[in-house]
Scaffold this motif. Structure first.
Motif, PDB file in Angstrom:
ATOM      1  N   ILE A 383       0.829  -1.209   0.000  1.00 36.38           N
ATOM      2  CA  ILE A 383       0.000   0.000   0.000  1.00 36.38           C
ATOM      3  C   ILE A 383       0.864   1.260   0.000  1.00 36.38           C
ATOM      4  O   ILE A 383       0.350   2.371   0.201  1.00 36.38           O
ATOM      5  CB  ILE A 383      -0.953   0.010   1.209  1.00 36.38           C
ATOM      6  N   ASP A 386       0.622   3.939   2.795  1.00 36.19           N
ATOM      7  CA  ASP A 386      -0.591   4.764   2.942  1.00 36.19           C
ATOM      8  C   ASP A 386      -1.608   4.027   3.811  1.00 36.19           C
ATOM      9  O   ASP A 386      -2.326   3.149   3.334  1.00 36.19           O
ATOM     10  CB  ASP A 386      -1.175   5.059   1.563  1.00 36.19           C
ATOM     11  N   HIS A 389      -5.213   3.763   2.711  1.00 39.02           N
ATOM     12  CA  HIS A 389      -5.442   3.037   1.459  1.00 39.02           C
ATOM     13  C   HIS A 389      -6.739   2.216   1.550  1.00 39.02           C
ATOM     14  O   HIS A 389      -7.122   1.748   2.625  1.00 39.02           O
ATOM     15  CB  HIS A 389      -4.257   2.108   1.195  1.00 39.02           C
TER      16      HIS A 389
END
Length: 441
Positions: A383, A386, A389
């Motif tokens: 991800i 993040d 996400h």
């Protein structure tokens, strides 16, 4: 390898020895411990009342509060001049529990531990890395003396200083490691952080205890370190570690050292015995302890027993792995949940690391659970760091669904980045009560 013939005798011989030793123990406490004498007199029971093992039901239960009420030496059964060692609990919830050992108690305990190490895979002449804590806690010294009696080269490193743990594992090449399951995961994870492969170490067997752990935790440990992970059980009030241990051949139930301990499983509410195979509260009576014998000690641990012969050849009764403790049980809106149950389902989620904490919180006037977990490094890279996400949101919903369906409790799921949850160097803190005080379970 069988270290003692008692491990393979038939049940009739085991029970004959147990009855003989039970009578001796009852006589010892009746003559030397006022607390027990008073309890036995109240029940109109004398040592001669014990005709068979079923007469254990005539004897009073002992609880941890009884130990605290007679702190520090009120339950000792020998003159203090005969005591060669004292162990005790931390006393975080009040007065510590204090237990004592004569020279013969230490000898017996060491031999019990030696047998346990063999059952779990250790052999004379090998190296044992002992990362249990030393001091008043019985884990470190218990495993240490047993390892030496067995004839292993014992590395008394104790807990903590994980970098040094790794260095000594590399340099001394132990085949057996002893510590809490949460701490061995910490060691393996730190090896990976250093660019080392935990699977390529010299370790072959692990003896893990002092905290409940699930089958999923076992699988994680075995995969990370390429070892056989065996559970060991004990508590200082009864003796210390070694009361029972899993064999590395079957890893299906812990062999009880029945020549030293008589085990019962009771319904914690009715106090009546439950059938073999049914979960209940473990109750132990020591059969050979001199300094600090205990009669029908209620452990608060939930497990079951079975008497089937194990494929390792031992005939000793086996207890299941501990499901949880009565005082660890979380009750939310009338539903009972053990932390080990939460762990069981969490560790089936491949995106999660094997580290978690359960926070008990208030939502308005209602009790609630906030489940804190962390994602794996692989998931974090996927991800790109993040935490907002979409995959994190999907994972949150999936975990919420699993917990709701499996544990029957709706939980607030908090997902953290890797290595956010504090690691353990001893017993892991799994539950934190944030409703009123910071009560740690």
């Amino acid at each position: 390898m069988i270290l003692h013939e008692i491990e393979t005798v038939n049940r009739e011989e085991i029970e004959k020895l147990q009855l003989e030793r039970l009578r001796t123990t009852v006589e010892r406490v009746f003559n030397n411990v006022p607390f027990y004498q008073e309890k036995l007199v109240e029940r109109n029971v004398t040592p001669s009342s014990i005709k068979g093992l079923e007469d254990i039901a005539k004897l009073p239960f002992t609880k941890k509060q009884d130990l605290r009420n007679h702190y520090p030496f009120g339950l000792f059964a020998v003159d203090r001049k005969e005591i060669v060692r004292i162990h005790g609990s931390s006393g975080t919830s009040g007065k510590p529990t204090v237990v004592a050992y004569t020279r013969n108690d230490i000898k017996n305990w060491s031999e019990i531990i030696a047998r346990a190490i063999v059952i779990a895979g250790g052999r004379p002449g090998e190296v044992l890395h002992n990362a249990y804590g030393y001091g008043l806690f019985t884990g470190g010294l218990g495993l240490h003396y047993g390892s030496e009696i067995l004839g292993m080269c014992t590395v008394p490193i104790s807990g903590g200083n994980t970098d040094r743990q790794i260095t000594l594992i590399e340099d001394f090449e132990p085949t057996v490691i002893c510590c809490t399951p949460s701490y061995v995961l910490n060691i393996a994870e730190h090896m990976e952080d250093l660019g080392k492969d935990p699977r390529k170490s010299s370790l072959k067997y692990g003896i893990f205890g002092a905290e409940p752990w699930s089958e999923e935790m076992r699988k994680t440990i075995e995969e990370k370190l390429a070892i056989k992970a065996c559970d060991i059980y004990g508590l200082s009030e009864v003796m210390g570690p070694g009361v029972s241990v899993e064999c590395h051949q079957e890893q299906n139930g812990l062999h009880v050292a029945e020549d030293h301990f008589l085990v019962e499983v009771i319904d914690p509410e009715t106090l009546e015995a439950v059938p073999d195979g049914e979960d209940g509260e473990l109750v132990f009576t020591s059969l050979t302890k001199e300094a600090f014998p205990v009669i029908r000690y209620r452990t608060g641990d939930i497990a079951s027993i079975n008497r089937e012969k194990c494929k390792c050849g031992r005939t000793t009764l086996r207890m299941s792995r501990v499901k949880g403790r009565l005082d660890d049980m979380i009750i939310i809106r009338g539903v009972n949940v053990f932390p080990s149950e939460i762990e069981h389902f969490l560790l089936t989620v491949k995106e999660l690391a094997p580290h978690y904490q359960v926070h008990l919180i208030k939502k308005g006037s209602m009790d609630a659970i906030e489940l804190n977990v962390e994602i794996t490094d692989a998931m974090y890279k996927q991800i790109s760091g993040d935490m907002n996400h979409e995959k994190v949101h999907q994972l949150t919903n999936m975990i919420h669904h699993i917990m709701k369906n499996s544990c029957l409790v709706s939980m607030d799921i908090k997902i953290h980045q890797p290595k956010s949850i504090k690691r353990s160097e001893g017993k892991a803190v799994r539950v934190i009560d944030k409703r009123n005080t910071s009560l740690k379970v």
